[in-house]
Scaffold this active site. Structure first.
Site, mmCIF file in Angstrom:
data_model
loop_
_atom_site.group_PDB
_atom_site.id
_atom_site.type_symbol
_atom_site.label_atom_id
_atom_site.label_comp_id
_atom_site.label_asym_id
_atom_site.label_seq_id
_atom_site.Cartn_x
_atom_site.Cartn_y
_atom_site.Cartn_z
ATOM 1 C CB ILE A 119 -0.874 -0.031 1.171
ATOM 2 C CG1 ILE A 119 -1.713 1.412 1.351
ATOM 3 C CG2 ILE A 119 -0.305 -0.017 2.425
ATOM 4 C CD1 ILE A 119 -2.837 1.117 2.521
ATOM 5 C CB SER A 120 1.265 3.934 -2.285
ATOM 6 O OG SER A 120 1.176 3.504 -3.463
ATOM 7 C CD GLN A 121 6.162 8.283 1.347
ATOM 8 O OE1 GLN A 121 6.563 7.742 0.277
ATOM 9 N NE2 GLN A 121 6.771 9.272 2.062
#
Ligand code: SAH
Length: 235
Positions: free
Chosen positions: A70-72
């Site tokens: 899951i992206s930053q």
């Protein structure tokens, strides 16, 4: 090992707004609608159970299983802001993953369609979106390289896995006017690129290309890659 103390549910709003102030506003994202969408979506309720909850608002990507992340938060906010959503758009997302980015987009657009290659992740996203009572997002298991033909054209397209080039069928499914954002590059070097399709009658639309930030995303896979991964796990 001592059991971790649970963070009470009422503390999360404050933890989330502190993270938004520091990581997102602190790095120059000022779009009120984007900031509100971040406040509305409980990232701590989206993570898979094996991730310690206290990492939910950490300034980094997190593993969601199957080698994916899951992206930053900042990168999700940055890409979302660049899509410049007004509320009436049909959006295509490629790489649903946890469904976090999907949830954020659903608060800012009319409808979000999202394609995920790995069935288990699509299922996780489906459960997450249902729990958040999001009704204007639809998911499909499939190869995002092919887009989602039946509902094209899209006013916005967001790809959340790295491509070496924008797949032709995806670019063809972008409306004019329309915007597409994607990480483009290889395992060592990637940049976010924003493509803007501008109508130019009677001629074909013009494509404006802007290089944005250097980033690091997991690579976009093909169906053949997925079959290999499954075969390996079964060995
Ligand atoms: N947006 C996600 C993060 C995505 S990570 C989130 O907010 O959680 C990249 C995702 O792209 C992974 O879930 C991966 O399985 C998916 N993916 C990789 N190749 C793909 C393809 N060809 N088609 C659709 N999804 C793909």
């Amino acid at each position: 090992m001592p059991k971790r103390k649970e963070i009470p549910e009422e503390n999360w709003d404050k933890i989330r707004s502190q993270a938004i102030t520091k990581q997102i506003m602190g790095r120059g994202i000022a779009d009120e609608r984007v900031l509100n969408a971040f406040q509305e979506i409980p990232r701590h309720l989206i993570l898979p159970p094996q991730i310690p909850k206290e990492l939910a608002y950490a300034d980094r990507p997190l593993p969601i299983g199957y080698g994916q992340t899951i992206s930053q938060p900042y990168i999700v906010a940055y890409m979302t802001e660049k899509l410049d959503l007004q509320g009436n758009e049909l959006v295509l997302e490629v790489g649903t993953g946890s469904g976090y980015q999907t949830a954020i987009l659903s608060k800012l657009a009319k409808e979000v369609l999202s394609v995920e290659l790995i069935p288990e992740l699509a299922e996780m996203a489906r459960i997450n979106l249902k729990r958040l009572k999001i009704s204007n997002a639809e998911l499909k298991i499939g190869d995002g390289n092919e887009g989602w033909m039946e509902n094209a054209p899209y006013d916005r397209i967001i790809i959340t896995a790295c491509v070496s080039d924008i797949p032709k069928s995806l670019m063809a499914q972008l409306n004019a006017p329309g915007k597409l954002i994607a990480p483009v590059g290889n395992d060592n070097r990637q940049k976010l690129i924003l493509y803007e399709k501008k109508p130019n009658p009677p001629n074909p639309p013009i494509l404006d290309i802007r290089e944005l930030l250097p980033v690091m995303f997991v690579p976009m896979r093909t169906k053949a890659d997925l079959e290999k991964m499954v075969a390996k796990e079964e060995e």
